[in-house]
Design an enzyme around this catalytic site. Structure first.
Site, PDB file in Angstrom:
ATOM      1  N   GLU A 100       0.804  -1.213   0.000  1.00  9.54           N
ATOM      2  CA  GLU A 100       0.000   0.000   0.000  1.00  9.54           C
ATOM      3  C   GLU A 100       0.845   1.274   0.000  1.00  9.54           C
ATOM      4  O   GLU A 100       0.746   2.120   0.894  1.00  9.54           O
ATOM      5  CB  GLU A 100      -0.969  -0.005   1.176  1.00  9.54           C
ATOM      6  CG  GLU A 100      -1.953  -1.164   1.123  1.00  9.54           C
ATOM      7  CD  GLU A 100      -3.156  -0.974   2.039  1.00  9.54           C
ATOM      8  OE1 GLU A 100      -3.138  -0.040   2.858  1.00  9.54           O
ATOM      9  OE2 GLU A 100      -4.123  -1.746   1.912  1.00  9.54           O
ATOM     10  N   GLU A 126      -6.594  -8.084  -0.194  1.00 11.54           N
ATOM     11  CA  GLU A 126      -7.415  -7.649   0.938  1.00 11.54           C
ATOM     12  C   GLU A 126      -8.802  -7.302   0.432  1.00 11.54           C
ATOM     13  O   GLU A 126      -8.954  -6.654  -0.606  1.00 11.54           O
ATOM     14  CB  GLU A 126      -6.825  -6.426   1.649  1.00 11.54           C
ATOM     15  CG  GLU A 126      -5.596  -6.694   2.490  1.00 11.54           C
ATOM     16  CD  GLU A 126      -5.160  -5.466   3.281  1.00 11.54           C
ATOM     17  OE1 GLU A 126      -6.018  -4.587   3.555  1.00 11.54           O
ATOM     18  OE2 GLU A 126      -3.965  -5.373   3.612  1.00 11.54           O
TER      19      GLU A 126
END
Length: 345
Positions: free
Chosen positions: A18, A225
């Site tokens: 991320e 995710e």
């Protein structure tokens, strides 16, 4: 070191998790470590160096380890799906996608590499208007463009929600948000969760997957995710509905649109510490009692649902909430606190 020590067992690596969150929250808004508020410059430098670092990690594996370990190194993408608020607003659709996804994916997956042209043009124009001698968006040297392009064996996608995009001013001046010239919002019909940034919008999942496949040559994609937050309940039927609807959209993307999805990971197995939100937002399918020194685990209804789905390999057509909830099942309840002589779990 990691490749050498773990490469015989670990066959897929993601060097940076991320980068977008790290760079926006760490170097623009400053809400996360290292807490820098260098908006309009800091986030661009951070992403620039993160992409270079990822490419370096990829090339090291490609040259030194892949011939013997036969593993893969992929790039991680995390952001909400940008959807134009007005379906006829083609410009917002293009700008939204390039600023949201193209910023990090274009240098790696696009045929010519580098940042998207529309980003370079818009940020250069804004920078000039604001009195800067040159664009606040850094430039890749030609050798770096070649080095970065193609530096990924798979695309990892963390996805939770979507946002509607329309023309307007937002964010600090200067900033990445302000440079895009878009205002983000949510549909009133999208259900809320315990996280203010997360609305339930499963249709955006298929939209994103299809667009990524079309834009970047349908690379292998792993959903690394995907999940739902609440304030803490073991009878988590809303979470089950979320998973059921998002999985349906993923399957439609795979079997109708032909998107090359190779795997799916839910977030999360356990309730955990959610950054500055602490324990107030729960994402797990297994409850953790943080007030108990033993951190007792209990299967939520969503865990039992996942057991059924994985056992039957079928997605139910709908979710039926029983009038009498099924019993909670303790997963780990030790009789006593382990001592050094007993060992630990």
């Amino acid at each position: 070191i990691l490749y050498r020590e773990y490469g015989d067992k670990v066959k897929r690596f993601i060097p940076i998790n991320e980068a977008h969150s790290v760079c926006i929250d760490g170097y623009s808004t400053g809400v996360n470590a290292p807490g820098k508020k260098l908006h309009g410059i800091g986030e661009y430098l951070c992403i620039h160096n993160s992409i270079k670092a990822h490419a370096r990690a990829y090339r090291i594996y490609e040259k030194e380890f892949k011939p013997t370990q036969h593993g893969e190194v992929g790039f991680m993408y995390n952001l909400p799906t940008p959807i134009p608020k007005n379906s006829s607003d083609i410009l917002s659709a293009v700008v939204g996608f390039e600023f949201v996804a193209g910023w990090t994916l274009h240098p790696i997956y696009a045929k010519n590499g580098d940042y998207p042209e529309i980003m370079k043009e818009m940020i250069a124009a804004k920078s000039k208007q604001q009195g800067y001698a040159r664009s606040r968006l850094p430039e890749f040297e030609p050798e770096w463009i070649d080095y970065i392009r193609g530096a990924s064996d798979f695309l990892a996608v963390n996805h939770y929600t979507s946002k509607l995009m329309e023309p307007g001013e937002s964010g600090s001046v200067p900033s990445y948000e302000n440079d895009a010239g878009l205002v983000a919002s949510y549909k009133p019909s999208w259900a809320k969760t315990a996280s203010d940034w997360l609305r339930v919008a499963p249709e955006g999942f298929r939209y994103l997957l299809r667009h990524l496949a079309t834009k970047y040559g349908n690379p292998p994609i792993y959903i690394t995710e995907n999940g739902y937050s609440d304030t803490g309940t073991n009878h988590d039927w809303e979470r089950i509905q979320y998973y059921r609807d998002y999985l349906e959209q993923m399957l439609l993307a795979m079997y109708v649109d032909g998107v090359n999805v190779k795997g799916y990971y839910l977030w999360s197995l356990l309730d955990n510490f959610e950054w500055q939100r602490g324990y107030s937002e729960r994402f797990g399918i297994v409850s953790v009692d943080f007030s108990d020194q033993n951190r007792t685990r209990t299967l939520k209804q969503s865990a039992l649902w996942w057991q059924q789905v994985t056992a039957e390999r079928k997605l139910p057509l709908s979710i039926i909430v029983p009038t009498t909830p099924r019993p909670e099942i303790p997963l780990f309840t030790p009789r006593s606190t382990p001592t050094p002589t007993q060992g630990s779990i």
